[in-house]
Design a protein around this motif. Structure first.
Motif, short mmCIF file in Angstrom:
data_model
loop_
_atom_site.label_atom_id
_atom_site.label_comp_id
_atom_site.label_asym_id
_atom_site.label_seq_id
_atom_site.Cartn_x
_atom_site.Cartn_y
_atom_site.Cartn_z
N VAL A 2 -56.42 19.14 28.70
CA VAL A 2 -55.16 18.84 28.68
C VAL A 2 -54.26 20.54 27.57
O VAL A 2 -54.94 21.21 26.66
CB VAL A 2 -54.29 18.08 27.96
CG1 VAL A 2 -52.87 18.01 27.38
CG2 VAL A 2 -55.57 17.51 28.57
N LYS A 3 -53.23 21.18 27.94
CA LYS A 3 -52.98 22.05 27.70
C LYS A 3 -51.42 21.88 27.03
O LYS A 3 -50.82 22.34 27.00
CB LYS A 3 -53.28 23.42 28.93
CG LYS A 3 -53.67 23.73 28.45
CD LYS A 3 -53.44 25.28 30.02
CE LYS A 3 -55.45 25.83 30.34
NZ LYS A 3 -55.09 27.14 31.22
N GLN A 4 -51.08 20.61 28.38
CA GLN A 4 -49.34 20.49 27.41
C GLN A 4 -49.33 18.95 27.98
O GLN A 4 -49.81 18.68 28.81
CB GLN A 4 -48.32 21.34 28.20
CG GLN A 4 -46.81 20.85 27.86
CD GLN A 4 -45.69 21.90 28.32
OE1 GLN A 4 -46.32 23.56 29.51
NE2 GLN A 4 -44.68 21.95 28.36
N VAL A 5 -48.43 18.33 27.20
CA VAL A 5 -47.98 16.99 27.59
C VAL A 5 -46.32 16.72 27.51
O VAL A 5 -45.87 17.66 27.17
CB VAL A 5 -48.39 15.97 26.36
CG1 VAL A 5 -48.08 15.93 24.96
CG2 VAL A 5 -48.10 14.37 26.76
N TRP A 6 -45.75 16.21 28.75
CA TRP A 6 -44.41 15.93 28.77
C TRP A 6 -43.79 14.45 29.02
O TRP A 6 -45.32 13.35 29.63
CB TRP A 6 -44.30 16.79 29.96
CG TRP A 6 -43.75 16.68 31.34
CD1 TRP A 6 -43.65 15.79 32.41
CD2 TRP A 6 -45.22 17.58 32.03
NE1 TRP A 6 -44.35 16.03 33.48
CE2 TRP A 6 -45.53 16.86 32.95
CE3 TRP A 6 -46.15 18.22 31.02
CZ2 TRP A 6 -46.55 17.78 34.18
CZ3 TRP A 6 -47.54 18.97 32.14
CH2 TRP A 6 -47.01 18.75 33.35
N PHE A 47 -40.49 20.87 23.46
CA PHE A 47 -41.27 18.89 24.40
C PHE A 47 -40.38 18.96 25.80
O PHE A 47 -38.52 19.20 25.79
CB PHE A 47 -41.47 18.27 23.30
CG PHE A 47 -41.72 17.00 23.69
CD1 PHE A 47 -43.19 16.91 23.72
CD2 PHE A 47 -41.00 16.01 24.61
CE1 PHE A 47 -43.88 15.82 24.23
CE2 PHE A 47 -41.40 14.89 25.22
CZ PHE A 47 -43.43 15.19 24.66
N VAL A 48 -40.88 18.84 26.04
CA VAL A 48 -40.18 18.89 28.01
C VAL A 48 -39.93 16.99 28.14
O VAL A 48 -40.91 16.40 27.94
CB VAL A 48 -40.80 19.28 29.35
CG1 VAL A 48 -39.69 19.51 30.78
CG2 VAL A 48 -41.64 21.40 29.06
N ILE A 49 -39.00 16.90 28.07
CA ILE A 49 -39.18 15.07 29.56
C ILE A 49 -38.67 15.40 30.56
O ILE A 49 -37.38 16.06 30.28
CB ILE A 49 -38.18 14.43 28.47
CG1 ILE A 49 -38.68 14.40 27.04
CG2 ILE A 49 -37.54 13.10 28.88
CD1 ILE A 49 -37.29 13.74 25.32
#
Length: 136
Positions: A2-6, A47-49
């Motif tokens: 995992v590199k990123q979570v959104w 942080f991406v939403i």
């Protein structure tokens, strides 16, 4: 790995939601916009939403969307740098058309926060934590 979570959220109207979140201080990466989704950036680390129109969101999850008028699936928490920032955020949310369901208040002697619902009823928590008052 995992590199990123959104986070992905369903919304009834992309443009109204985008206007609301812009008014309360969030930004957008418009190169990822379409008629059915937009990319919101929150906080210093962006942080991406992703906000998805409800029909597209439902097709992705292959499940019913939570009815936010009667239940919540999650609470999205964002930090504040002071008690005053919590108070200011609550005012901005209310002026933008959000629902402050929990007025700013102290909690457990070391936290100060408020709760609000966005235009689609998703629940958010704005919290200032004074770690110097954290019980040992």
């Amino acid at each position: 790995m995992v590199k990123q979570v959104w986070l992905n959220l369903p919304v009834k109207n992309i443009e109204k939601s985008k206007a609301f979140f812009t008014e309360i201080g969030f930004s957008f990466n418009e190169k990822h916009d379409s008629a059915s989704h937009t990319c919101m950036l929150v906080g210093e680390n962006n942080f991406v939403i992703m906000l998805f129109e409800e029909t597209q969101f439902a097709s992705c999850i292959q499940n019913k969307i939570t009815d936010t008028t009667v239940s919540s699936e999650m609470l999205i928490s964002i930090d504040a740098q002071s008690r005053e920032e919590v108070d200011e955020f609550a005012n901005i949310v209310q002026e933008a058309g959000g629902n402050v369901f929990a007025k700013p208040a102290e909690n457990e002697g070391w936290m100060y926060g408020c709760g609000f619902a966005d235009l689609d009823g998703h629940r958010w928590n704005v919290l200032y934590m004074d770690l110097s008052k954290l019980p040992k």
